[in-house]
Design a protein around this motif. Structure first.
Motif, mmCIF file in Angstrom:
data_model
loop_
_atom_site.group_PDB
_atom_site.id
_atom_site.type_symbol
_atom_site.label_atom_id
_atom_site.label_comp_id
_atom_site.label_asym_id
_atom_site.label_seq_id
_atom_site.Cartn_x
_atom_site.Cartn_y
_atom_site.Cartn_z
ATOM 1 N N ARG A 9 -19.327 29.670 20.666
ATOM 2 C CA ARG A 9 -18.416 28.557 20.381
ATOM 3 C C ARG A 9 -17.048 29.080 19.981
ATOM 4 N NH1 ARG A 9 -20.307 24.973 15.626
ATOM 5 N NH2 ARG A 9 -22.131 24.874 16.933
ATOM 6 N N GLU A 10 -17.043 30.137 19.180
ATOM 7 C CA GLU A 10 -15.779 30.736 18.749
ATOM 8 C C GLU A 10 -15.031 31.358 19.931
ATOM 9 O OE1 GLU A 10 -13.098 31.011 15.864
ATOM 10 O OE2 GLU A 10 -15.107 30.238 15.538
ATOM 11 N N LYS A 11 -15.755 31.984 20.839
ATOM 12 C CA LYS A 11 -15.120 32.549 22.032
ATOM 13 C C LYS A 11 -14.537 31.453 22.912
ATOM 14 C CE LYS A 11 -17.832 36.761 22.286
ATOM 15 N NZ LYS A 11 -18.849 37.517 23.022
ATOM 16 N N LYS A 12 -15.243 30.331 22.998
ATOM 17 C CA LYS A 12 -14.750 29.204 23.783
ATOM 18 C C LYS A 12 -13.455 28.653 23.179
ATOM 19 C CE LYS A 12 -16.143 24.619 25.328
ATOM 20 N NZ LYS A 12 -17.187 23.593 25.272
ATOM 21 N N ARG A 13 -13.414 28.581 21.852
ATOM 22 C CA ARG A 13 -12.197 28.117 21.184
ATOM 23 C C ARG A 13 -11.035 29.063 21.436
ATOM 24 N NH1 ARG A 13 -15.047 26.443 15.572
ATOM 25 N NH2 ARG A 13 -15.685 24.355 16.192
ATOM 26 N N GLN A 14 -11.299 30.368 21.458
ATOM 27 C CA GLN A 14 -10.235 31.335 21.726
ATOM 28 C C GLN A 14 -9.679 31.154 23.135
ATOM 29 O OE1 GLN A 14 -12.103 35.072 20.941
ATOM 30 N NE2 GLN A 14 -11.784 34.937 18.727
ATOM 31 N N LYS A 15 -10.553 30.930 24.106
ATOM 32 C CA LYS A 15 -10.097 30.710 25.476
ATOM 33 C C LYS A 15 -9.268 29.439 25.581
ATOM 34 C CE LYS A 15 -13.879 33.088 27.791
ATOM 35 N NZ LYS A 15 -15.080 32.924 28.622
ATOM 36 N N LEU A 16 -9.728 28.368 24.923
ATOM 37 C CA LEU A 16 -8.982 27.105 24.955
ATOM 38 C C LEU A 16 -7.622 27.252 24.291
ATOM 39 C CD1 LEU A 16 -11.668 24.388 24.197
ATOM 40 C CD2 LEU A 16 -10.279 24.586 26.243
ATOM 41 N N GLU A 17 -7.567 28.006 23.207
ATOM 42 C CA GLU A 17 -6.303 28.201 22.494
ATOM 43 C C GLU A 17 -5.311 28.929 23.386
ATOM 44 O OE1 GLU A 17 -3.255 29.891 20.049
ATOM 45 O OE2 GLU A 17 -4.828 31.126 20.892
ATOM 46 N N GLN A 18 -5.761 29.933 24.122
ATOM 47 C CA GLN A 18 -4.876 30.653 25.039
ATOM 48 C C GLN A 18 -4.439 29.765 26.198
ATOM 49 O OE1 GLN A 18 -7.108 34.091 26.147
ATOM 50 N NE2 GLN A 18 -6.755 35.146 24.204
ATOM 51 N N LYS A 19 -5.335 28.919 26.658
ATOM 52 C CA LYS A 19 -5.038 28.056 27.800
ATOM 53 C C LYS A 19 -3.950 27.034 27.469
ATOM 54 C CE LYS A 19 -7.373 24.875 30.954
ATOM 55 N NZ LYS A 19 -8.655 24.234 31.278
ATOM 56 N N TYR A 20 -4.019 26.440 26.277
ATOM 57 C CA TYR A 20 -3.093 25.372 25.905
ATOM 58 C C TYR A 20 -1.946 25.850 25.019
ATOM 59 C CZ TYR A 20 -6.409 22.056 27.815
ATOM 60 O OH TYR A 20 -7.222 21.356 28.659
ATOM 61 N N TYR A 21 -1.768 27.160 24.875
ATOM 62 C CA TYR A 21 -0.736 27.693 23.995
ATOM 63 C C TYR A 21 0.661 27.253 24.420
ATOM 64 C CZ TYR A 21 2.325 31.050 21.732
ATOM 65 O OH TYR A 21 3.340 31.611 21.008
ATOM 66 N N LEU A 22 0.960 27.371 25.702
ATOM 67 C CA LEU A 22 2.300 27.027 26.179
ATOM 68 C C LEU A 22 2.588 25.535 26.043
ATOM 69 C CD1 LEU A 22 2.510 29.285 29.344
ATOM 70 C CD2 LEU A 22 3.612 29.622 27.134
ATOM 71 N N ILE A 23 1.597 24.695 26.254
ATOM 72 C CA ILE A 23 1.788 23.253 26.123
ATOM 73 C C ILE A 23 2.123 22.894 24.681
ATOM 74 C CG2 ILE A 23 0.616 21.018 26.262
ATOM 75 C CD1 ILE A 23 -0.987 22.201 28.610
#
Length: 105
Positions: A9-23
């Motif tokens: 779950r924590e790894k999934k959150r890290q991926k999502l954070e990187q994905k939406y960082y620019l937005i």
């Protein structure tokens, strides 16, 4: 050892954070620009904050939590080593961490 589901779950959150960082960054910059240039209307503020709230909640950087690299323990982590306290102590005593000295009192 932490449950594997929590670590995933924590790894999934890290991926999502990187994905939406620019937005998130662009919408925060837009908020700052509107505040500096003029007093924005209430509808403008709602529109900007709506953009900021549109990404998933788990993509927010405040939801990330550091975990121990070897055990996945969420508490008592040292940033410099990425390990929890008791694992850090074991490795220092074994001489596996260069530059770290053990102390006894």
């Amino acid at each position: 050892m932490a449950r594997k589901g929590l670590i995933q779950r924590e790894k999934k959150r890290q991926k999502l954070e990187q994905k939406y960082y620019l937005i998130r960054r662009s919408s925060r910059k837009e908020i700052r620009r509107k505040e500096i240039s003029k007093v924005p209307s209430l509808s403008d503020q709602w529109e900007i904050h709506g953009k900021l709230q549109s990404p998933p909640r788990n993509s927010a950087p405040t939801r990330l939590h550091r975990r121990c690299f070897s055990t996945g323990r969420p508490r008592a982590n040292y940033r410099d080593f990425g390990l929890s306290g008791h694992i850090l102590r074991e490795r220092v005593h074994a001489g596996l961490l260069p530059g770290a000295t053990r102390s006894s009192w």
